[in-house]
Design an enzyme around this catalytic site. Structure first.
Site, short mmCIF file in Angstrom:
data_model
loop_
_atom_site.label_atom_id
_atom_site.label_comp_id
_atom_site.label_asym_id
_atom_site.label_seq_id
_atom_site.Cartn_x
_atom_site.Cartn_y
_atom_site.Cartn_z
N GLU A 155 11.21 -9.11 -17.33
CA GLU A 155 9.81 -8.77 -17.06
C GLU A 155 9.34 -7.64 -17.98
OE1 GLU A 155 6.90 -7.27 -13.39
OE2 GLU A 155 9.00 -7.80 -12.99
N GLY B 136 5.46 1.16 -4.13
CA GLY B 136 5.25 0.60 -5.46
C GLY B 136 6.57 0.46 -6.19
N PRO C 2 0.81 -1.23 0.00
CA PRO C 2 0.00 0.00 0.00
C PRO C 2 0.84 1.27 0.00
CG PRO C 2 -0.97 -1.61 1.47
CD PRO C 2 0.34 -2.19 1.01
#
Length: 379
Positions: free
Chosen positions: A244, A132, A129
């Site tokens: 990724e 990031g 939360p």
């Protein structure tokens, strides 16, 4: 048009098999999966039986031992079909490689065959939360207590979160050490204290289970630490991020190609003022511009795929690729919605779903603003 030279007859045969499987086993059910907020486990098991999960994992652990081009085919076909609920890319080409590259022999033998077969579904829990793109800011802790770690904290926006059986958790084993205090832990969702929160209600990717995860005094055996010692997590994450970001770009370009084709088909059939919409110069010019942009993106992406196959894809190049292709994807979707007119805003049309699905591409795997910062630091 510029031909793709990376994919030989065997790979194109594999592509045909993946495409047919998705047409038969996924596309007819995706509307229901959007209502359910997740795809069926049965799809995962069927994909595992056919070798569509974790194709790059060595044969010793149940995989095909193929190169990354096979994974690229799967990523592209899912994206091209607009089946955004299917989280195989993260499972096969992020979670499994972490275990393959950094896991102990016991960890590989325990988990890789189950990921290959679809018996276990994988996720990776980075975002919190309050943290990031800034991974050094994670608050989740794993405190060593004898032969186990005590894991506490929470994660959010976790792909495959509801279905996941195995989660790679980013945690602080030494909060005083900053990045050097980060470790990766292999955590099974069945363990006491592991709780899956609500399936998050997103703007797009409605069939993709994206969840909150909570850890309250979860006992993680010490031998589930990923790597030889504590504190290697941040380096491990940085080493895997180019791959990724390549995956995100592969999906972005394939989705853009599909959207362009859907739009061309639509404007050929749709009439306005007594003639096909394609007959208007603005339509033709827009499609021509997008075609040029998408072709450039495809060439850039394929070259980065080549570099990855040679283990030469560096962090700044991967960042450039992710930022540029996802910015383009959002541009393509917006222009294609416009050319569809009001119907482009209707959920029943693939372009509407693709438009909604595309927006998050500029956010996850590192925001595009972070990508620009990475590139700027390489000057």
């Amino acid at each position: 048009m510029i031909p793709r030279t990376l994919f030989d007859a065997d790979l194109e045969g594999f592509r045909d098999a993946v495409r047919k499987f998705l047409e038969q086993e996924a596309a007819p059910y995706h509307d229901q999966w959007e209502k359910d907020g997740q795809v069926s486990r049965e799809l995962w098991r069927k994909a595992g039986e056919l070798g569509f999960l974790c194709p790059t994992i060595p044969e010793a652990y149940g995989g095909a031992g193929a190169d990354f081009r096979y994974s690229a085919v799967v990523i592209e076909e899912i994206s091209r079909a607009g089946l955004s609920g299917i989280g195989w890319g993260l499972h096969s080409d992020i979670v499994a490689p972490y275990i393959l590259h950094y896991g102990s022999e016991a960890q590989k033998a325990e988990y890789l065959p189950k990921l290959v077969s679809g018996e276990m579904i994988g996720a990776i829990a980075m975002t919190e939360p309050g943290a990031g793109s800034d991974l050094q800011g994670v608050k989740t802790t794993a405190v060593r207590q004898g032969d186990h770690y005590l894991l506490n904290g929470s994660k959010t926006f976790i792909t495959n979160g509801q279905l996941a059986d195995l989660v790679i958790v980013v945690a602080k084993t030494d909060p005083r050490e900053g990045a050097k205090g980060i470790s990766l832990m292999l955590v099974e969702s069945a363990w006491d204290g592991f709780e899956k929160g609500k399936n998050l209600n997103k703007v797009g990717m409605k069939a993709q289970d994206t969840s909150e995860l909570f850890f309250q005094d979860v006992n993680v055996p010490a031998d589930r630490l990923l790597g030889e010692r504590e504190g290697q997590g941040f380096v491990q994450l940085m080493q895997e991020l180019p791959a990724e970001r390549l995956q995100v770009a592969l999906a972005a370009v394939a989705a853009s190609e599909a959207a362009w084709q859907w739009t061309l088909d639509y404007v050929r059939e749709r009439k306005a003022f007594g003639k096909p919409v394609l007959a208007f110069q603005n339509t033709r010019f827009k499609l021509a511009e997008l075609k040029a942009d998408i072709t450039a993106a495809r060439v850039f992406c394929d070259r980065c795929l080549e570099l990855h196959l040679e283990n030469k894809l560096d962090v700044p190049t991967a960042a450039m690729l992710k930022q540029w292709t996802t910015d383009l994807q959002c541009k393509v979707m917006d222009e294609c919605v416009q050319l569809h007119g009001g119907y482009g805003y209707m959920w029943e049309y693939p372009i509407a779903r693709a438009w909604a699905d595309s927006r998050v591409q500029r956010i996850y795997a590192g925001t595009n603003e972070i990508m620009k910062e990475i590139v700027a630091r390489s000057f």
